[in-house]
Design a protein around this motif. Structure first.
Motif, PDB file in Angstrom:
ATOM      1  N   GLN A 199      -9.714 -25.717 -12.726  1.00  0.00           N
ATOM      2  CA  GLN A 199     -11.058 -25.168 -12.715  1.00  0.00           C
ATOM      3  C   GLN A 199     -11.624 -25.245 -11.313  1.00  0.00           C
ATOM      4  O   GLN A 199     -11.037 -25.831 -10.416  1.00  0.00           O
ATOM      5  CB  GLN A 199     -11.948 -25.957 -13.684  1.00  0.00           C
ATOM      6  CG  GLN A 199     -12.001 -27.451 -13.333  1.00  0.00           C
ATOM      7  CD  GLN A 199     -12.683 -28.276 -14.405  1.00  0.00           C
ATOM      8  OE1 GLN A 199     -12.822 -27.836 -15.536  1.00  0.00           O
ATOM      9  NE2 GLN A 199     -13.117 -29.460 -14.051  1.00  0.00           N
ATOM     10  N   LEU A 200     -12.769 -24.649 -11.133  1.00  0.00           N
ATOM     11  CA  LEU A 200     -13.416 -24.701  -9.826  1.00  0.00           C
ATOM     12  C   LEU A 200     -13.860 -26.110  -9.503  1.00  0.00           C
ATOM     13  O   LEU A 200     -14.279 -26.851 -10.394  1.00  0.00           O
ATOM     14  CB  LEU A 200     -14.653 -23.800  -9.824  1.00  0.00           C
ATOM     15  CG  LEU A 200     -14.433 -22.308  -9.612  1.00  0.00           C
ATOM     16  CD1 LEU A 200     -15.734 -21.577  -9.830  1.00  0.00           C
ATOM     17  CD2 LEU A 200     -13.908 -22.038  -8.229  1.00  0.00           C
ATOM     18  N   PRO A 201     -13.804 -26.486  -8.236  1.00  0.00           N
ATOM     19  CA  PRO A 201     -14.420 -27.763  -7.888  1.00  0.00           C
ATOM     20  C   PRO A 201     -15.906 -27.663  -8.131  1.00  0.00           C
ATOM     21  O   PRO A 201     -16.516 -26.643  -7.886  1.00  0.00           O
ATOM     22  CB  PRO A 201     -14.098 -27.916  -6.398  1.00  0.00           C
ATOM     23  CG  PRO A 201     -13.717 -26.572  -5.930  1.00  0.00           C
ATOM     24  CD  PRO A 201     -13.215 -25.808  -7.106  1.00  0.00           C
TER      25      PRO A 201
ATOM     26  N   TRP B 254     -17.589 -28.322   1.870  1.00  0.00           N
ATOM     27  CA  TRP B 254     -17.917 -27.404   0.792  1.00  0.00           C
ATOM     28  C   TRP B 254     -19.146 -27.908   0.050  1.00  0.00           C
ATOM     29  O   TRP B 254     -19.468 -29.095   0.066  1.00  0.00           O
ATOM     30  CB  TRP B 254     -16.740 -27.200  -0.163  1.00  0.00           C
ATOM     31  CG  TRP B 254     -16.402 -28.359  -1.068  1.00  0.00           C
ATOM     32  CD1 TRP B 254     -15.584 -29.405  -0.783  1.00  0.00           C
ATOM     33  CD2 TRP B 254     -16.871 -28.572  -2.400  1.00  0.00           C
ATOM     34  NE1 TRP B 254     -15.513 -30.270  -1.849  1.00  0.00           N
ATOM     35  CE2 TRP B 254     -16.299 -29.772  -2.864  1.00  0.00           C
ATOM     36  CE3 TRP B 254     -17.706 -27.866  -3.255  1.00  0.00           C
ATOM     37  CZ2 TRP B 254     -16.543 -30.288  -4.136  1.00  0.00           C
ATOM     38  CZ3 TRP B 254     -17.958 -28.368  -4.531  1.00  0.00           C
ATOM     39  CH2 TRP B 254     -17.373 -29.569  -4.961  1.00  0.00           C
ATOM     40  N   GLU B 255     -19.836 -26.979  -0.587  1.00  0.00           N
ATOM     41  CA  GLU B 255     -21.067 -27.317  -1.299  1.00  0.00           C
ATOM     42  C   GLU B 255     -21.234 -26.407  -2.506  1.00  0.00           C
ATOM     43  O   GLU B 255     -20.578 -25.364  -2.621  1.00  0.00           O
ATOM     44  CB  GLU B 255     -22.271 -27.183  -0.364  1.00  0.00           C
ATOM     45  CG  GLU B 255     -22.402 -25.824   0.280  1.00  0.00           C
ATOM     46  CD  GLU B 255     -23.408 -25.798   1.421  1.00  0.00           C
ATOM     47  OE1 GLU B 255     -24.136 -24.795   1.521  1.00  0.00           O
ATOM     48  OE2 GLU B 255     -23.456 -26.774   2.205  1.00  0.00           O
TER      49      GLU B 255
ATOM     50  N   GLY C 255     -23.857 -22.986  -8.750  1.00  0.00           N
ATOM     51  CA  GLY C 255     -22.745 -23.219  -9.668  1.00  0.00           C
ATOM     52  C   GLY C 255     -21.402 -22.782  -9.122  1.00  0.00           C
ATOM     53  O   GLY C 255     -20.392 -22.889  -9.814  1.00  0.00           O
ATOM     54  N   LYS C 256     -21.385 -22.284  -7.897  1.00  0.00           N
ATOM     55  CA  LYS C 256     -20.129 -21.857  -7.275  1.00  0.00           C
ATOM     56  C   LYS C 256     -19.820 -22.747  -6.073  1.00  0.00           C
ATOM     57  O   LYS C 256     -20.720 -23.117  -5.319  1.00  0.00           O
ATOM     58  CB  LYS C 256     -20.222 -20.395  -6.828  1.00  0.00           C
ATOM     59  CG  LYS C 256     -20.421 -19.418  -7.971  1.00  0.00           C
ATOM     60  CD  LYS C 256     -20.526 -17.990  -7.451  1.00  0.00           C
ATOM     61  CE  LYS C 256     -20.710 -17.011  -8.596  1.00  0.00           C
ATOM     62  NZ  LYS C 256     -20.836 -15.603  -8.101  1.00  0.00           N
ATOM     63  N   ALA C 257     -18.549 -23.063  -5.913  1.00  0.00           N
ATOM     64  CA  ALA C 257     -18.125 -23.841  -4.757  1.00  0.00           C
ATOM     65  C   ALA C 257     -17.963 -22.902  -3.572  1.00  0.00           C
ATOM     66  O   ALA C 257     -17.295 -21.867  -3.667  1.00  0.00           O
ATOM     67  CB  ALA C 257     -16.808 -24.547  -5.053  1.00  0.00           C
TER      68      ALA C 257
ATOM     69  N   VAL D 293     -14.981 -20.180  -3.271  1.00  0.00           N
ATOM     70  CA  VAL D 293     -13.738 -20.627  -3.902  1.00  0.00           C
ATOM     71  C   VAL D 293     -13.604 -19.933  -5.246  1.00  0.00           C
ATOM     72  O   VAL D 293     -14.495 -20.024  -6.093  1.00  0.00           O
ATOM     73  CB  VAL D 293     -13.723 -22.157  -4.101  1.00  0.00           C
ATOM     74  CG1 VAL D 293     -12.412 -22.599  -4.750  1.00  0.00           C
ATOM     75  CG2 VAL D 293     -13.943 -22.878  -2.778  1.00  0.00           C
ATOM     76  N   ASP D 294     -12.518 -19.232  -5.446  1.00  0.00           N
ATOM     77  CA  ASP D 294     -12.299 -18.555  -6.726  1.00  0.00           C
ATOM     78  C   ASP D 294     -11.952 -19.562  -7.819  1.00  0.00           C
ATOM     79  O   ASP D 294     -12.562 -19.579  -8.877  1.00  0.00           O
ATOM     80  CB  ASP D 294     -11.181 -17.522  -6.574  1.00  0.00           C
ATOM     81  CG  ASP D 294     -10.939 -16.731  -7.849  1.00  0.00           C
ATOM     82  OD1 ASP D 294     -11.933 -16.346  -8.487  1.00  0.00           O
ATOM     83  OD2 ASP D 294      -9.765 -16.510  -8.214  1.00  0.00           O
ATOM     84  N   ARG D 295     -10.980 -20.433  -7.523  1.00  0.00           N
ATOM     85  CA  ARG D 295     -10.603 -21.474  -8.484  1.00  0.00           C
ATOM     86  C   ARG D 295      -9.568 -22.392  -7.842  1.00  0.00           C
ATOM     87  O   ARG D 295      -9.005 -22.087  -6.789  1.00  0.00           O
ATOM     88  CB  ARG D 295     -10.045 -20.882  -9.773  1.00  0.00           C
ATOM     89  CG  ARG D 295      -8.722 -20.167  -9.625  1.00  0.00           C
ATOM     90  CD  ARG D 295      -8.385 -19.432 -10.920  1.00  0.00           C
ATOM     91  NE  ARG D 295      -7.057 -18.865 -10.912  1.00  0.00           N
ATOM     92  CZ  ARG D 295      -6.725 -17.724 -10.320  1.00  0.00           C
ATOM     93  NH1 ARG D 295      -7.635 -17.046  -9.663  1.00  0.00           N
ATOM     94  NH2 ARG D 295      -5.486 -17.265 -10.388  1.00  0.00           N
TER      95      ARG D 295
END
Length: 227
Positions: free
Chosen positions: A56-58, A188-189, A193-195, A204-206
């Motif tokens: 999953q995404l970070p 990264w931040e 809700g998205k990294a 980041v896609d995943r």
């Protein structure tokens, strides 16, 4: 024509036909066991399932680490084993194998690493190839990458591009500023809700792999790799 002569001709013709048929047989026989085994391995080899449990995404957690809900990494494999399993990042995966400093790191179990792999389309859409530098063309013209000197120049540029996407840390905490192998400071931040990797707001896609010595993250874009 005598009966004995006719019989001799028929026998001779039959032998010639049989010999010709025998010579044709190899073209229609099944592949050797080695070739069949190779073909079977190709059929059985499947890309890693990006939707597998725990991939999953970070995301931010109360401790500031990558997902607290993430399962432990697969301790049976390392980054060099899985970097080439995703078709959408196979261009970058090929770069990691070509650059010895990176391939050595991904093959070392004691060195934890986060690989930020741009999707193929992001690399293809670049205004220039990863091994090209406008300054080289400005100084040397169209022949900047010809001959041994040109190959060495292209290799250095490709190394710079690849190392800019390799982070010597894993797990990599949100907000933690780390210098990539290329020397640039990155972090990264969470953005809605998205990294997002900074600087550059590269989404980041995943995360497609979590293994013993790190993770592979798929990026929708390319980090700034200019020196």
């Amino acid at each position: 024509m005598k009966p004995s002569t006719l019989a001799t001709l028929l026998v001779t013709s039959g032998l010639l036909i049989a010999s010709s048929h025998a010579q044709l047989i190899p073209f229609f026989t099944k592949p050797s066991s080695q070739a069949a085994s190779h073909h079977q391995q190709q059929q059985q080899q499947q890309p890693m399932d990006a939707n597998a449990p725990g991939i999953q995404l970070p995301a931010p957690s109360s401790s500031g680490n990558t997902p607290s809900s993430a399962p432990p990494p697969n301790s049976d494999v390392i980054l060099s084993d899985v970097i080439g399993n995703q078709r959408q990042i196979n261009i970058f995966a090929g770069f990691t194998r070509d650059i010895s400093s990176v391939s050595t790191r991904l093959d070392t179990t004691s060195l934890n690493t986060t690989v930020l792999a741009p999707v193929n389309s992001a690399i293809s859409d670049l205004p220039r190839k990863p091994w090209e530098d406008p300054r080289d063309y400005s100084e040397l013209g169209a022949s900047a990458y010809e001959g041994q000197a040109g190959e060495d120049r292209a290799s250095r540029n490709l190394r710079r591009f690849t190392e800019a996407h390799v982070i010597p840390a894993s797990p990599w905490k949100e907000g933690e500023k780390v210098r990539s192998m290329g020397g640039a400071e990155v972090w990264w931040e969470n953005r809605g809700g998205k990294a997002v990797v900074q600087p550059g707001n590269v989404e980041v896609d995943r995360v497609v792999s979590r293994v013993a010595n790190g993770e592979v993250w798929v990026l929708k874009g390319v980090l700034n790799y200019a020196s």
